[in-house]
Design an enzyme around this catalytic site. Structure first.
Site, PDB file in Angstrom:
ATOM      1  N   THR A   1     -11.004  -0.299   0.599  1.00  0.00           N
ATOM      2  CA  THR A   1     -10.999  -1.665   0.060  1.00  0.00           C
ATOM      3  C   THR A   1     -10.714  -2.712   1.120  1.00  0.00           C
ATOM      4  O   THR A   1     -11.296  -3.806   1.103  1.00  0.00           O
ATOM      5  CB  THR A   1      -9.919  -1.761  -1.054  1.00  0.00           C
ATOM      6  N   ASP A  11     -15.644   4.877   1.104  1.00  0.00           N
ATOM      7  CA  ASP A  11     -14.600   4.785   0.095  1.00  0.00           C
ATOM      8  C   ASP A  11     -13.802   6.083   0.268  1.00  0.00           C
ATOM      9  O   ASP A  11     -14.392   7.160   0.420  1.00  0.00           O
ATOM     10  CB  ASP A  11     -15.258   4.742  -1.293  1.00  0.00           C
ATOM     11  N   SER A  12     -12.486   6.008   0.249  1.00  0.00           N
ATOM     12  CA  SER A  12     -11.721   7.205   0.633  1.00  0.00           C
ATOM     13  C   SER A  12     -11.845   8.350  -0.364  1.00  0.00           C
ATOM     14  O   SER A  12     -11.467   9.478  -0.062  1.00  0.00           O
ATOM     15  CB  SER A  12     -10.258   6.859   0.886  1.00  0.00           C
ATOM     16  N   SER A  13     -12.403   8.102  -1.534  1.00  0.00           N
ATOM     17  CA  SER A  13     -12.672   9.215  -2.454  1.00  0.00           C
ATOM     18  C   SER A  13     -13.679  10.180  -1.840  1.00  0.00           C
ATOM     19  O   SER A  13     -13.757  11.342  -2.240  1.00  0.00           O
ATOM     20  CB  SER A  13     -13.263   8.692  -3.766  1.00  0.00           C
ATOM     21  N   THR A  22      -7.048   3.450  -0.098  1.00  0.00           N
ATOM     22  CA  THR A  22      -5.730   3.879  -0.585  1.00  0.00           C
ATOM     23  C   THR A  22      -5.788   5.166  -1.412  1.00  0.00           C
ATOM     24  O   THR A  22      -4.806   5.896  -1.489  1.00  0.00           O
ATOM     25  CB  THR A  22      -5.091   2.780  -1.459  1.00  0.00           C
ATOM     26  N   GLN A  40       5.630  18.882 -11.045  1.00  0.00           N
ATOM     27  CA  GLN A  40       4.948  17.674 -11.542  1.00  0.00           C
ATOM     28  C   GLN A  40       5.853  16.460 -11.461  1.00  0.00           C
ATOM     29  O   GLN A  40       5.395  15.329 -11.592  1.00  0.00           O
ATOM     30  CB  GLN A  40       4.525  17.883 -12.999  1.00  0.00           C
ATOM     31  N   CYS A  41       7.159  16.684 -11.312  1.00  0.00           N
ATOM     32  CA  CYS A  41       8.086  15.554 -11.162  1.00  0.00           C
ATOM     33  C   CYS A  41       7.971  15.049  -9.734  1.00  0.00           C
ATOM     34  O   CYS A  41       8.185  15.818  -8.792  1.00  0.00           O
ATOM     35  CB  CYS A  41       9.524  15.991 -11.384  1.00  0.00           C
TER      36      CYS A  41
END
Ligand code: ASP
Length: 335
Positions: free
Chosen positions: A12, A57-59, A89, A271-272
């Site tokens: 971005t 795009d970083s994807s 990001t 997952q925490c």
């Protein structure tokens, strides 16, 4: 005068409005940078910029781009005092983690940054993120791979993208910020890694087949049976809390045992975002340990994935990899 190399990968930060939406454009971004007088003011390091081809795009970033960024840093290592990597990001925390492992013996600052609003917009977070990253990279205080965003300098392999729309988009839930940026840049000296005394060795990554499974209530583990083949080298399991999994009839341990027998390295994460895995603390996690899984402790999933790529790319044996996954190599876990 310090010299910094800026590596522009896309994201971005450098995108401009096009008929089909925001897209990266090299010339337009360079023009915008030229129009920021602070980037050439007294007190700023001198800097050069190289653009990755194509800008992404970083994807869309893969192991190939990680290797290309690492190669650029290694090739210019002697000529520059530090590096700023401009990156989207979405996967910045993965790339920061990957570079932290890939650049063995790195003693220079490698600062990844980007923005939530492109530099071309009137209101944007790109300008400050670039200026501050350049100042930090030239400060001589930082000797590791970091991520700078929204006033915080974070260890790269401890960071996670936390918000899709806040300007403070990253967090480091299990390790303090390396610097807080307010009126001044306040470095957290005890939290920073000391400069490495070794030589820089670049370890390119191979596209190792690895996976991530997130456990949820009612998960039908037998669906995953078919992916637990000898092809799968490593798997990260995102468990509940301190490493717990559901223990119902259709349970995970037989599948984990199958994977383990096939030679797959199984890493347990939580997952925490905050806190650590403690295998064996509950009955519901003992089974994982007994089936041959190793603990990722408080590692992020991003860093666990990058570390598996790194260790397999080094050609280590499965047993060596299991041992190293439970040790801190670049400050990525707290034991
Ligand atoms: N999709 C963008 C990217 O990761 C988002 C951003 O840069 O903020 O490249």
């Amino acid at each position: 005068m310090k010299r910094i190399l800026v590596i522009y990968t896309g994201g971005t930060i450098g995108m401009v409005s096009t008929p089909s939406g925001y897209a990266p454009e090299k010339e337009a971004f360079h023009d915008l940078l030229d129009r920021i007088p602070e980037l050439h003011a007294d007190g700023m390091p001198t800097w050069d910029i190289v653009d990755m081809e194509p800008l992404l795009d970083s994807s869309n970033i893969t192991v190939l781009e990680w290797n290309a960024i690492g190669r650029l840093i290694a090739d210019h290592y002697a000529a520059y005092d530090g590096f700023v990597v401009l990156h989207g990001t979405d996967t910045m925390a993965y790339t920061a983690s990957a570079l932290s492992f890939m650049l063995r013996g790195n003693a220079k600052s490698v600062i990844l940054t980007g923005s939530q609003i492109p530099l071309c917009e009137l209101r944007n977070d790109a300008r400050d993120n670039i200026i501050t990253s350049l100042l930090i990279a030239a400060s001589d205080r930082v000797h590791e791979v970091c991520l700078y965003f929204g006033g915080k300098l974070l260890r790269g392999n401890r960071a996670i993208k936390y918000s899709a729309d806040d300007l403070i988009a990253f967090e480091s839930p299990n390790y303090p910020a390396l610097a807080d940026v307010g009126i001044s840049i306040r470095y957290n000296a005890p939290a920073l890694l000391p400069p490495s005394r070794g030589q820089l060795v670049l370890q390119p990554f191979k596209n190792v087949p690895i996976g991530v499974i997130k456990v949820f209530p009612g998960i039908q583990f037998d669906l995953f049976d078919s992916i637990m083949t000898e092809r799968l080298k490593g798997i990260v399991i995102e468990t509940f809390g301190a490493g717990n999994i559901p223990g119902h009839a259709n349970s995970l341990p037989p599948i984990i045992r199958k994977a383990s027998d096939n030679g797959t390295v199984i890493v347990v994460c939580s997952q925490c975002p905050h806190g650590t895995v403690s295998l064996g603390a509950y009955e519901t996690s003992s089974a994982l340990k007994d089936a041959g899984a190793v603990s990722g402790y408080d590692i992020t999933t991003e860093a666990a994935v990058a570390k598996l790529y790194y260790l397999f790319s080094r050609g280590l044996s499965r047993d060596e990899i299991r041992v190293r996954m439970e040790r801190s190599m670049r400050g990525e876990i707290t034991i």
